[in-house]
Motif scaffolding. Structure first.
Motif, PDB file in Angstrom:
ATOM      1  N   HIS A  90      46.426  36.120  42.649  1.00 62.72           N
ATOM      2  CA  HIS A  90      46.050  34.490  43.109  1.00 62.72           C
ATOM      3  C   HIS A  90      47.463  34.050  43.336  1.00 62.72           C
ATOM      4  CE1 HIS A  90      45.017  30.296  42.454  1.00 62.72           C
ATOM      5  NE2 HIS A  90      43.751  30.833  43.008  1.00 62.72           N
ATOM      6  N   ASN A 150      36.338  38.807  42.771  1.00 64.87           N
ATOM      7  CA  ASN A 150      36.204  37.540  42.249  1.00 64.87           C
ATOM      8  C   ASN A 150      36.967  37.289  41.162  1.00 64.87           C
ATOM      9  OD1 ASN A 150      34.161  37.234  44.195  1.00 64.87           O
ATOM     10  ND2 ASN A 150      32.612  37.839  42.778  1.00 64.87           N
ATOM     11  N   ALA A 151      37.300  38.099  40.232  1.00 61.87           N
ATOM     12  CA  ALA A 151      38.410  37.925  39.147  1.00 61.87           C
ATOM     13  C   ALA A 151      39.577  37.501  39.683  1.00 61.87           C
ATOM     14  CB  ALA A 151      38.442  39.256  38.256  1.00 61.87           C
ATOM     15  N   LEU A 153      40.199  36.186  42.767  1.00 60.33           N
ATOM     16  CA  LEU A 153      40.203  34.920  43.175  1.00 60.33           C
ATOM     17  C   LEU A 153      40.258  33.740  42.336  1.00 60.33           C
ATOM     18  CD1 LEU A 153      37.769  35.726  45.972  1.00 60.33           C
ATOM     19  CD2 LEU A 153      39.911  34.992  46.200  1.00 60.33           C
ATOM     20  N   ASP A 154      39.729  34.110  40.722  1.00 60.62           N
ATOM     21  CA  ASP A 154      39.770  33.119  39.719  1.00 60.62           C
ATOM     22  C   ASP A 154      40.905  33.094  39.122  1.00 60.62           C
ATOM     23  OD1 ASP A 154      37.024  32.649  40.276  1.00 60.62           O
ATOM     24  OD2 ASP A 154      36.179  33.968  38.870  1.00 60.62           O
ATOM     25  N   LEU A 156      42.642  35.568  37.543  1.00 58.73           N
ATOM     26  CA  LEU A 156      42.583  36.293  36.266  1.00 58.73           C
ATOM     27  C   LEU A 156      43.656  37.319  36.093  1.00 58.73           C
ATOM     28  CD1 LEU A 156      38.840  36.830  35.180  1.00 58.73           C
ATOM     29  CD2 LEU A 156      40.311  35.031  34.382  1.00 58.73           C
ATOM     30  N   ARG A 174      44.244  32.758  50.178  1.00 58.37           N
ATOM     31  CA  ARG A 174      43.331  32.843  48.775  1.00 58.37           C
ATOM     32  C   ARG A 174      44.037  33.882  47.853  1.00 58.37           C
ATOM     33  NH1 ARG A 174      38.137  32.327  51.872  1.00 58.37           N
ATOM     34  NH2 ARG A 174      38.004  34.323  52.026  1.00 58.37           N
TER      35      ARG A 174
END
Length: 218
Positions: A90, A150-151, A153-154, A156, A174
Motif C-alpha cells: 500500500h 485485499n490485505a 490493499l488494506d 497490512l 492503489r
C-alpha cells in the motif's frame, strides 16, 4: 493437432486445480468450451489448494504453480506457462521502502502464501541470476489470493503475488511495486500426471487442449 485425431474422446477426466488458477488464467471458461466441443467427455474438477494425492485419490492430473519443479520419480510435469510475480504494498508504506529487501522487511510486515509455524521463505534472483532464499516472518498466512490482495490493499503489509492479480491496482496507484536488489522468481504453471503408460485418450486429449490454450500465456 487436436483436430487431426480421428476418434472422438470420451469418458471421465478427473483433475484438481487451485481456485485462483481456475479463474484468473481462464481455465474454467476454456474447459467449458472444451466440453461443448467434445460432448462425450465428462470432467470432474476439484478446485482446491490442498496437496492432493494424484495416485491414491484417482486424479488423472493436477494443475499447479510452483517456483521449483521437483517431483518424485514417476511424476511427470507438463509445462504450461510462466507466471510473473511481483512485490507490492500500500502507498502508506512508501517511506519505509529501502534499497535492500531485507531492510524493507524489517520495517514492513509480510503477507504470505501458506507457510509453516509462522515462518516461510520467498524466492528471489540476484543480479547474477542466482537463487536467493529469504526467510520471512509473516503477519498473515493465507492460501487465498483474493484475501492476500485485499490485505495489501488494506495496508497490512508486503505481498509477493502474481502480477496478473494486482495489475489494475498498480496502474491506479492503489498498490506500489517495490523494487530492490533482488527480482522475484517466476512461478511455473504446469500439469502433473503419472506418466503416459495407461493414460486414457480423453485425458491425453484434454491435456493437449490445455497446452495449446496456454501458449498465449508464455
Amino acid at each position: 493437432m487436436l483436430e487431426s485425431q480421428q476418434v472422438e474422446p470420451s469418458g471421465l477426466v478427473k483433475i484438481a486445480i487451485p481456485p485462483s488458477l481456475l479463474h484468473f488464467y481462464n481455465f474454467s471458461d476454456e474447459i467449458l468450451k472444451y466440453m461443448t466441443l467434445y460432448e462425450k467427455v465428462n470432467i470432474h474438477i476439484e478446485a482446491t489448494n490442498r496437496q492432493v494425492d494424484i495416485l491414491n485419490e484417482g486424479f488423472d492430473f493436477v494443475i499447479r504453480a510452483r517456483n521449483k519443479i521437483d517431483y518424485p520419480l514417476g511424476y511427470v510435469p507438463v509445462f504450461l506457462a510462466h507466471m510473473e510475480l511481483c512485490l507490492v504494498a500500500h502507498p502508506k508504506w512508501r517511506n519505509k521502502f529501502k534499497p535492500s529487501l531485507m531492510d524493507t522487511l524489517e520495517n514492513i510486515p509480510a503477507i504470505i502464501w501458506k507457510g509453516v509455524e509462522g515462518v516461510t521463505h520467498w524466492q528471489f534472483m540476484n543480479n547474477e541470476n542466482q537463487s536467493v532464499d529469504i526467510k520471512v516472518k509473516p503477519r498473515l498466512i493465507v492460501d487465498d489470493m483474493t484475501m492476500m490482495r485485499n490485505a495489501a490493499l488494506d495496508g497490512l503489509g508486503l505481498v509477493l503475488i502474481p502480477y496478473i492479480y494486482v495489475e489494475n491496482d498498480i496502474a491506479l496507484g492503489r498498490l506500489i511495486l517495490i523494487e530492490s536488489e533482488l527480482i522475484p522468481s517466476k512461478s511455473s504453471i504446469h500439469a502433473v500426471h503419472l506418466g503416459q503408460k495407461g493414460m486414457r485418450p480423453a485425458v491425453r486429449h484434454l491435456l493437449d487442449w490445455l497446452k495449446e490454450l496456454t501458449i498465449s500465456l508464455r
